[in-house]
Design a protein around this motif. Structure first.
Motif, PDB file in Angstrom:
ATOM      1  N   LEU A  41      46.055  58.521  23.414  1.00  0.00           N
ATOM      2  CA  LEU A  41      46.047  58.235  25.095  1.00  0.00           C
ATOM      3  C   LEU A  41      45.876  56.560  24.726  1.00  0.00           C
ATOM      4  O   LEU A  41      45.015  56.146  24.291  1.00  0.00           O
ATOM      5  CB  LEU A  41      44.856  58.785  25.649  1.00  0.00           C
ATOM      6  N   ALA A  42      46.689  56.173  25.939  1.00  0.00           N
ATOM      7  CA  ALA A  42      46.630  54.842  26.301  1.00  0.00           C
ATOM      8  C   ALA A  42      46.881  53.889  25.260  1.00  0.00           C
ATOM      9  O   ALA A  42      45.993  53.050  24.894  1.00  0.00           O
ATOM     10  CB  ALA A  42      45.258  54.487  26.979  1.00  0.00           C
ATOM     11  N   ASP A  43      48.062  54.008  24.517  1.00  0.00           N
ATOM     12  CA  ASP A  43      48.288  53.285  23.527  1.00  0.00           C
ATOM     13  C   ASP A  43      48.935  51.895  23.827  1.00  0.00           C
ATOM     14  O   ASP A  43      49.944  51.894  24.524  1.00  0.00           O
ATOM     15  CB  ASP A  43      49.240  53.991  22.482  1.00  0.00           C
ATOM     16  N   PRO A  44      48.439  50.710  23.705  1.00  0.00           N
ATOM     17  CA  PRO A  44      48.991  49.414  24.174  1.00  0.00           C
ATOM     18  C   PRO A  44      50.459  48.983  23.224  1.00  0.00           C
ATOM     19  O   PRO A  44      51.063  48.135  23.649  1.00  0.00           O
ATOM     20  CB  PRO A  44      48.000  48.426  23.637  1.00  0.00           C
ATOM     21  N   GLY A  45      50.743  49.806  22.413  1.00  0.00           N
ATOM     22  CA  GLY A  45      52.066  49.485  21.683  1.00  0.00           C
ATOM     23  C   GLY A  45      51.895  48.710  20.379  1.00  0.00           C
ATOM     24  O   GLY A  45      50.897  48.104  20.063  1.00  0.00           O
ATOM     25  N   ALA A  46      52.747  48.858  19.479  1.00  0.00           N
ATOM     26  CA  ALA A  46      52.429  48.105  18.135  1.00  0.00           C
ATOM     27  C   ALA A  46      52.415  46.711  18.233  1.00  0.00           C
ATOM     28  O   ALA A  46      51.986  45.931  17.493  1.00  0.00           O
ATOM     29  CB  ALA A  46      53.815  48.553  17.412  1.00  0.00           C
ATOM     30  N   VAL A  47      52.940  45.877  19.307  1.00  0.00           N
ATOM     31  CA  VAL A  47      52.906  44.382  19.372  1.00  0.00           C
ATOM     32  C   VAL A  47      51.507  44.253  19.532  1.00  0.00           C
ATOM     33  O   VAL A  47      51.083  43.308  19.044  1.00  0.00           O
ATOM     34  CB  VAL A  47      53.896  44.080  20.668  1.00  0.00           C
ATOM     35  N   VAL A  48      50.769  44.875  20.307  1.00  0.00           N
ATOM     36  CA  VAL A  48      49.488  44.543  20.690  1.00  0.00           C
ATOM     37  C   VAL A  48      48.576  44.952  19.541  1.00  0.00           C
ATOM     38  O   VAL A  48      47.697  43.979  19.021  1.00  0.00           O
ATOM     39  CB  VAL A  48      48.837  45.368  22.108  1.00  0.00           C
ATOM     40  N   ARG A  49      48.889  46.246  18.889  1.00  0.00           N
ATOM     41  CA  ARG A  49      48.005  46.667  17.890  1.00  0.00           C
ATOM     42  C   ARG A  49      48.091  45.851  16.792  1.00  0.00           C
ATOM     43  O   ARG A  49      46.955  45.494  15.980  1.00  0.00           O
ATOM     44  CB  ARG A  49      48.283  48.283  17.316  1.00  0.00           C
ATOM     45  N   TRP A  50      49.109  45.383  16.417  1.00  0.00           N
ATOM     46  CA  TRP A  50      49.534  44.334  15.229  1.00  0.00           C
ATOM     47  C   TRP A  50      49.343  42.936  15.409  1.00  0.00           C
ATOM     48  O   TRP A  50      49.037  42.013  14.578  1.00  0.00           O
ATOM     49  CB  TRP A  50      50.594  44.669  14.580  1.00  0.00           C
ATOM     50  N   GLY A  51      49.565  42.650  16.643  1.00  0.00           N
ATOM     51  CA  GLY A  51      49.535  41.008  17.099  1.00  0.00           C
ATOM     52  C   GLY A  51      48.389  40.572  17.107  1.00  0.00           C
ATOM     53  O   GLY A  51      47.971  39.484  16.960  1.00  0.00           O
ATOM     54  N   TYR A 126      42.984  42.089  26.377  1.00  0.00           N
ATOM     55  CA  TYR A 126      43.044  42.888  27.685  1.00  0.00           C
ATOM     56  C   TYR A 126      43.486  44.113  27.502  1.00  0.00           C
ATOM     57  O   TYR A 126      43.363  45.159  27.709  1.00  0.00           O
ATOM     58  CB  TYR A 126      43.488  42.302  28.771  1.00  0.00           C
ATOM     59  N   ALA A 127      45.061  43.646  26.779  1.00  0.00           N
ATOM     60  CA  ALA A 127      46.006  44.822  26.789  1.00  0.00           C
ATOM     61  C   ALA A 127      45.304  46.000  25.639  1.00  0.00           C
ATOM     62  O   ALA A 127      45.591  47.288  26.026  1.00  0.00           O
ATOM     63  CB  ALA A 127      47.202  44.338  26.127  1.00  0.00           C
ATOM     64  N   SER A 128      44.883  45.516  24.795  1.00  0.00           N
ATOM     65  CA  SER A 128      44.123  46.638  23.740  1.00  0.00           C
ATOM     66  C   SER A 128      43.006  47.403  24.314  1.00  0.00           C
ATOM     67  O   SER A 128      42.852  48.735  24.125  1.00  0.00           O
ATOM     68  CB  SER A 128      43.528  45.722  22.497  1.00  0.00           C
ATOM     69  N   VAL A 129      41.915  46.634  25.093  1.00  0.00           N
ATOM     70  CA  VAL A 129      40.848  47.294  25.708  1.00  0.00           C
ATOM     71  C   VAL A 129      41.259  48.425  26.798  1.00  0.00           C
ATOM     72  O   VAL A 129      40.639  49.512  27.180  1.00  0.00           O
ATOM     73  CB  VAL A 129      39.753  46.652  26.170  1.00  0.00           C
ATOM     74  N   SER A 130      42.274  48.018  27.440  1.00  0.00           N
ATOM     75  CA  SER A 130      42.903  48.774  28.741  1.00  0.00           C
ATOM     76  C   SER A 130      43.885  49.842  28.179  1.00  0.00           C
ATOM     77  O   SER A 130      44.277  50.615  29.031  1.00  0.00           O
ATOM     78  CB  SER A 130      43.636  47.887  29.625  1.00  0.00           C
ATOM     79  N   GLY A 131      44.542  49.751  27.027  1.00  0.00           N
ATOM     80  CA  GLY A 131      45.362  50.658  26.398  1.00  0.00           C
ATOM     81  C   GLY A 131      46.809  50.694  27.033  1.00  0.00           C
ATOM     82  O   GLY A 131      47.326  51.822  27.270  1.00  0.00           O
ATOM     83  N   ARG A 132      47.104  49.623  27.426  1.00  0.00           N
ATOM     84  CA  ARG A 132      48.284  49.362  27.937  1.00  0.00           C
ATOM     85  C   ARG A 132      49.338  48.366  27.591  1.00  0.00           C
ATOM     86  O   ARG A 132      48.823  47.368  27.397  1.00  0.00           O
ATOM     87  CB  ARG A 132      48.487  49.235  29.766  1.00  0.00           C
ATOM     88  N   PRO A 133      50.507  48.510  27.398  1.00  0.00           N
ATOM     89  CA  PRO A 133      51.394  47.260  26.877  1.00  0.00           C
ATOM     90  C   PRO A 133      51.295  46.240  27.918  1.00  0.00           C
ATOM     91  O   PRO A 133      51.072  46.425  29.034  1.00  0.00           O
ATOM     92  CB  PRO A 133      52.624  47.979  26.896  1.00  0.00           C
ATOM     93  N   ILE A 134      51.928  45.077  27.388  1.00  0.00           N
ATOM     94  CA  ILE A 134      51.931  43.822  28.219  1.00  0.00           C
ATOM     95  C   ILE A 134      53.096  43.694  29.033  1.00  0.00           C
ATOM     96  O   ILE A 134      54.042  44.252  28.736  1.00  0.00           O
ATOM     97  CB  ILE A 134      52.005  42.679  27.139  1.00  0.00           C
ATOM     98  N   GLY A 135      52.810  43.262  30.314  1.00  0.00           N
ATOM     99  CA  GLY A 135      53.930  43.317  31.308  1.00  0.00           C
ATOM    100  C   GLY A 135      53.574  44.295  32.606  1.00  0.00           C
ATOM    101  O   GLY A 135      52.779  45.264  32.544  1.00  0.00           O
ATOM    102  N   GLY A 136      54.558  44.479  33.197  1.00  0.00           N
ATOM    103  CA  GLY A 136      54.511  45.453  34.384  1.00  0.00           C
ATOM    104  C   GLY A 136      53.995  44.663  35.774  1.00  0.00           C
ATOM    105  O   GLY A 136      53.341  43.562  35.669  1.00  0.00           O
TER     106      GLY A 136
END
Length: 683
Positions: A41-51, A126-136
């Motif tokens: 649930l609420a995966d921020p994406g690989a860019v956030v997880r590895w970045g 923020y993207a990691s703790v909120s579980g959402r990709p950057i942008g929007g």
């Protein structure tokens, strides 16, 4: 091709190898622990997880280089071209000084990188703790709320502000003092980072935060300073051996800080030996092994490579430094992997806490007993580190004087150690345990820090001991002795050490502290609590030093004025204690009035008990000071009389003869001017 004696490390290849190994260690560690595994649930994406880990590594490396460069520029590297200062300080050695400029430029560049990386880290966090990709379309607004209204975001914003200010100071640094202030601010920027680390929400919150800050400070000074040595290697010239020896002494303290704080951090996060079998524990053990190897390398430097620099053999030294930098990169990478991995002890608050535990963060202690005051412990790792370090320094200075053949009274050293022990007990012993839940316990803390411990600290004469034991520098740079002299002769010390100001500070601070929001803030905010400990201890030290001290400082008043100041302070303590005993309003009511201690406490009655203690106990140290002042006054009169007697013996009582002659002339003048008969009066 250079000879082996003049060999220098390949700077950029060495630093690049260290950075690459750091990245490899971080990414491999994260992969093995599964810290970057996608969430359901609420995966921020690989860019956030590895970045995010990559950016954290950039932050850590840039931070270490910035602080290492600033510390070297402040207290290790000599400067060139400071002819006026050198002449004023009677400098006997002319240094090359080129490395100082390079270190300052390195700090400026690294601090800018640090600031930019922290800004990127905020967004990714923020993207990691909120579980959402950057942008929007709403990402920016949500980020603003996170940074201004959420504790984690506010801490990150504070870190960014302090880092940016550090960058400005690092770029503008032009001398030892400005580099030192920039280094202090950079170390302060680590506080928000420590506040948001693992275990920040656990029961041992204060212990975890304090130990993590110490760990970060030690690592950045140690590893950052090592990396900057490689950067400035080509500009050291004949300063190499001196700089290497100074950095070695600094690295010993930093390494000890890293080792002790690392043990505390492991205790908080691992919990038990079983935790070492987890992925977090495995990475921790690997990091410990690398740190031990680095410690062995430092020991080899002191035993072998630095002494050989006298003969011009630089190759063994630089080769070992290059290996250390590469290995230190692995340590930094493993640290990033650890920070990205959940520890065995969850960093979450306890479930269903009691009211006292929910407010204070600690389980309520047992009902106060005489034994409990001396056996219970609630360690404040920051204060304890300062106390233990001061004790080690005092003992080391005393032994240095004895090895040199100089005498230093054992009683003074023992007095200083007793004073430090009292500070440790007030901040981490039974006084700290009960002071967190009882007003009377807090008053015990206060009175020990401001009235009792300073007496022993002052009688130990630490400043005089330091000035006698510390070596002076002969190349214009500022070492411990020069820094101590700068503090003693500063305008700030002169102002707060003035007799009237010192007395008003001791008395007025109590009113300002207890009858303002500062009191409750010191209970809820550990930084304010630390300020309270430092402030009241220093205020008491400056006041007692005015009365009975021998350390250098502002000119002391006459003994009658000293007694007057003491009696005025005693009267104020009596007035303050009386006001508390007769008060009907509970201070810090939202704290002491809501604890709900299991053994039952009337908070207002306990406050009145604290007032009675302030009234009664405050008079005991004051009486001791009055007796000490009286004895000092008598000894001063005796010394004055002996000095006058010796002067009279040398001059044959010339002063007395001159005085008698003056009296005789006055008597003769009076006799000749007196009328000889009533007839003359009539005329």
């Amino acid at each position: 091709m250079r000879s082996d004696a003049a060999w220098e490390p390949p700077r950029w290849r060495t630093l690049g190898a260290g950075a690459v190994l750091a990245a490899v260690a971080a990414l491999v560690g994260i992969a093995l622990t599964g810290a970057a595994t996608p969430t359901i649930l609420a995966d921020p994406g690989a860019v956030v997880r590895w970045g995010l880990p990559v950016v954290e590594l950039v932050v850590d490396l840039a931070c270490a280089v910035t602080i290492g460069a600033l510390v070297l520029a402040a207290v290790v590297l000599p400067r060139a071209g400071d002819a006026q200062a050198s002449a004023r300080r009677r400098t006997r050695v002319t240094p090359d000084g080129g490395a100082w400029v390079l270190a300052q430029r390195t700090a400026a560049v690294a601090s800018v990188v640090w600031t930019l990386a922290v800004a990127v880290q905020l967004v990714l966090t923020y993207a990691s703790v909120s579980g959402r990709p950057i942008g929007g379309p709403t990402f920016g607004d949500e980020l603003g709320v996170y940074l201004t209204q959420i504790g984690l975001g506010q801490a990150g914003l504070w870190a960014l502000a302090l880092t940016a200010l550090t960058s400005l100071l690092a770029v503008a640094a032009t001398g030892y003092a400005s580099a030192a202030w920039a280094a202090v601010l950079a170390l302060a920027a680590l506080a928000p980072v420590a506040q948001t680390g693992h275990a920040a929400g656990a029961t041992n919150h204060t212990l975890a935060v304090g130990s993590l800050w110490l760990h970060l400070a030690g690592v950045t000074v140690w590893i950052g300073g090592l990396a900057v040595l490689v950067v400035v290697a080509g500009a050291l010239g004949r300063d190499l051996r001196t700089v290497a020896a100074r950095y070695s002494h600094l690295a010993i303290w930093a390494y000890a800080l890293v080792a002790v704080s690392g043990v505390v951090n492991a205790y908080v996060r691992i919990g038990s030996l079983a935790g070492l079998a987890t992925p977090y524990g495995a990475i921790l053990l690997l990091k410990v092994a690398c740190a031990v190897l680095l410690g062995v390398a430092g020991w080899w430097h002191r035993r072998r490579t630095i002494p050989r620099l006298t003969s011009g053999r630089t190759a063994p030294f630089w080769r070992l430094v290059a290996a250390e930098v590469v290995l230190a990169g692995a340590v930094m990478g493993l640290a990033v992997a650890l920070s990205s991995t959940s520890p065995p002890v969850p960093d979450t608050p306890p479930t269903a806490p009691s009211p006292a535990e929910a407010i204070t963060g600690y389980p309520p202690p047992a009902e106060p007993t005489v034994a409990g005051w001396f056996t219970l412990v609630q360690p404040d790792v920051l204060v304890l580190t300062g106390v233990v370090s001061a004790a080690v320094v005092i003992v080391g200075w005393t032994l240095r004087l004895r090895r040199r053949g100089d005498a230093w009274p054992a009683g003074r050293g023992a007095s200083m150690l007793v004073g430090l022990l009292l500070v440790a007990w007030a901040s981490s012993g039974g006084a700290a345990v009960y002071g967190h839940v009882l007003f009377s316990g807090h008053m015990v803390q206060h009175m020990v820090l401001v009235m009792l411990a300073p007496i022993f600290l002052v009688l130990g004469a630490p400043v005089t001991l330091g000035l006698r034991a510390l070596p002076s520098r002969d190349d214009g740079s500022r070492g411990p002795r020069e820094l101590l002299l700068a503090v003693v002769h500063s305008k700030v010390a002169a102002f707060f050490g003035h007799p009237i100001v010192a007395a008003v500070n001791v008395a007025g601070s109590m009113i300002l502290f207890y009858y303002s929001p500062l009191f409750e803030l010191s209970l809820t905010n550990h930084l304010v609590h630390l300020w309270m400990i430092v402030h009241f201890t220093l205020a008491g030290y400056l006041f007692v030093n005015v009365l009975i001290g021998i350390d250098p400082g502002p000119r002391r008043p006459s003994y009658p004025l000293r007694l007057l100041l003491l009696f005025a302070t005693m009267a104020f303590h009596a007035f303050f204690g009386l006001a508390l005993t007769e008060g009907t309003q509970l201070l810090a009511a939202r704290w002491f009035g809501a604890l709900g201690l299991p053994w039952g406490v009337d908070a207002l009655a306990d406050q009145r008990l604290g007032g009675a203690f302030a009234w009664g106990f405050g008079e005991i140290p004051s009486l001791v000071l009055a007796i000490a002042l009286g004895l000092a006054w008598i000894r001063d009169d005796e010394r004055t009389a002996r000095r006058l007697d010796r002067a009279a013996d040398r001059s044959g009582d010339a002063d007395l003869a001159a005085y008698n002659a003056m009296l005789a002339r006055m008597a003769g003048t009076s006799h000749t001017e007196r009328p000889s008969s009533p007839t003359e009066v009539d005329r």
